[in-house]
Design an enzyme around this catalytic site. Structure first.
Site, PDB file in Angstrom:
ATOM      1  CG  ASP A   1      -3.393  -1.688  -4.405  1.00 57.34           C
ATOM      2  OD1 ASP A   1      -4.189  -2.427  -5.016  1.00 57.34           O
ATOM      3  OD2 ASP A   1      -2.277  -2.065  -4.010  1.00 57.34           O
TER       4      ASP A   1
ATOM      5  CB  SER B   1       1.380  -8.326  -4.998  1.00 62.51           C
ATOM      6  OG  SER B   1       0.014  -8.680  -4.856  1.00 62.51           O
TER       7      SER B   1
ATOM      8  CG  HIS C   1      -1.727  -4.206  -6.737  1.00 64.75           C
ATOM      9  ND1 HIS C   1      -1.641  -4.301  -5.370  1.00 64.75           N
ATOM     10  CD2 HIS C   1      -1.254  -5.389  -7.223  1.00 64.75           C
ATOM     11  CE1 HIS C   1      -1.154  -5.486  -5.033  1.00 64.75           C
ATOM     12  NE2 HIS C   1      -0.902  -6.167  -6.141  1.00 64.75           N
TER      13      HIS C   1
END
Length: 395
Positions: free
Chosen positions: A292, A200, A327
């Site tokens: 995601d 991330s 994600h």
């Protein structure tokens, strides 16, 4: 956490306690939190106990102790009320994150907030910096697992580290260069075989350091669920400010779950707003979930792929892209959380973040990505061949 998978093809109510010989790798589930034959389905399909607080996400905090999982058999098909029932049979399973002999060493030198995990044995070992995302804190379980596979790994807190907590100022590039040099100079680390892994927001840092720093010379880099989009005339603070300026693109589901994937869309063409991965000189693995909902990882990966093709360094790229994965692509068998509570580092506001992913496909992606990630790291950190992308891309 619990698993409501009590619907197996053998009738538990008709068997004596001594006759429970279920094999999760052979016996089929016909209902509950997973169906079919799934050897690790009891773990990756775990869900919060009914009545729990909304938005829970299962994560291992103390890696020095195992995660103890109790597997029980009950009469009938139960979806709740376990605490009031007496199980017909049960067993406890321990899941360890540190292999025997792995050492955990807190690091506070040079202003760092980190934890170093050293593999068992005399070494020296390849070294890796492990960065998590926008939630901050020192997250150790992935680093402990990587050390268990022979890589000296340092988990690094860069958002809520001591420096930031004391000064109210975000760290800059030199913080990561200091961490790199600290790990590189450790007597148990091979100084010429260094890597960086980010998830991330950690991906933004990883790409920036791999391309722009004169200090951090990596043998390879891994980026999970991230983007190269960021203003190149600043660093972490300016990157977060850029995200905030785009906050008007935030969306919410009918359940008030926040979707941030549009913040960086469309991917800018302005070179001052993204890392020039065409200048990358080390092998790069990108791991992407196509569902995601938190970040535009697929679109970012496609843009990075095109940039590297134009620059002539696409041979360095390994791209793993998974349909219906979200994600939070974590180590294998980590229970899938499609949404969970997230605390924003800047505002300290709690939100329900939508991460995306479908449980079965996401869990399969975690298994596949972890296996290929380890091969990629071993190839580039242990192998003596000329650095280059491994033959793992599924595109």
């Amino acid at each position: 956490m619990m698993n409501r998978n009590s619907h197996v093809t053998r009738d538990a109510a008709s068997l004596s306690p001594s006759a429970f010989l279920f094999s999760v790798s052979e016996d089929c589930s016909v209902g509950g939190t997973y169906t079919g034959v799934e050897a690790m389905g009891l773990l990756w399909s775990l869900k919060p106990v009914p009545g729990s607080k909304a938005g829970l996400r299962m994560r291992k905090k103390n890696v020095l102790a195992p995660m103890v999982v109790t597997i029980s058999v009950y009469q009938g098909h139960l979806s709740e009320g376990f605490g009031d029932q007496e199980p017909l049979a049960g067993v406890e399973v321990e899941r360890w994150y540190m292999a025997p002999g792995v050492r955990r060493i807190p690091v506070t030198e040079d202003g760092l907030t980190a934890t170093l995990f050293l593999p068992s044995g005399p070494g020296p070992f390849p070294g890796l910096l492990d960065l998590w995302g926008g939630g901050g804190q020192l997250v150790e379980y992935r680093a402990a697992l990587l050390a268990s596979h022979g890589i000296a790994t340092m988990a690094l807190d860069y958002l809520t580290c001591k420096y930031t907590m004391e000064t109210g100022t975000f760290v800059k590039q030199d913080y990561f260069e200091t961490a790199f040099k600290f790990l590189q100079k450790h007597p148990k680390v091979l100084s010429s075989r260094m890597a960086m892994l980010g998830l991330s927001l950690g991906t933004s840092i990883t790409l920036r350091m791999a391309v722009c720093s004169e200090v951090t010379k990596f043998r390879c880099a891994v980026c999970i669920s991230g983007s190269h989009v960021q203003p190149m005339d600043g660093f972490l603070k300016e990157t977060l400010d850029y995200f905030f300026r785009n906050s008007g693109k935030t969306r919410f589901t009918k359940d008030d779950e926040v979707i941030w994937r549009d913040l960086l869309l469309p991917i800018p063409s302005d070179p001052s707003l993204k890392v020039d991965v065409g200048k990358l000189q080390c092998p790069l693995m990108l791991i992407v979930g196509e569902d995601d909902q938190n970040w535009c990882t697929y679109e970012s990966a496609m843009d990075m792929k095109a940039m590297m093709e134009r620059a002539g360094n696409s041979h360095l790229l390994t791209l793993l892209s998974y349909p219906n994965a979200g994600h939070l692509i974590e180590p294998p068998y980590t229970p899938h959380a499609r949404a969970s509570v997230f605390r924003d580092v800047q505002s300290r506001q709690k939100l329900m973040a939508l991460w995306g992913g479908q449980t079965l496909e996401h869990s399969r992606a975690q298994e596949d990505a972890w296996r290929k990630l380890l091969v990629f790291l071993r190839t580039n950190l242990y192998g003596g061949v000329k650095p280059g992308a491994s033959s793992l891309s599924n595109l």
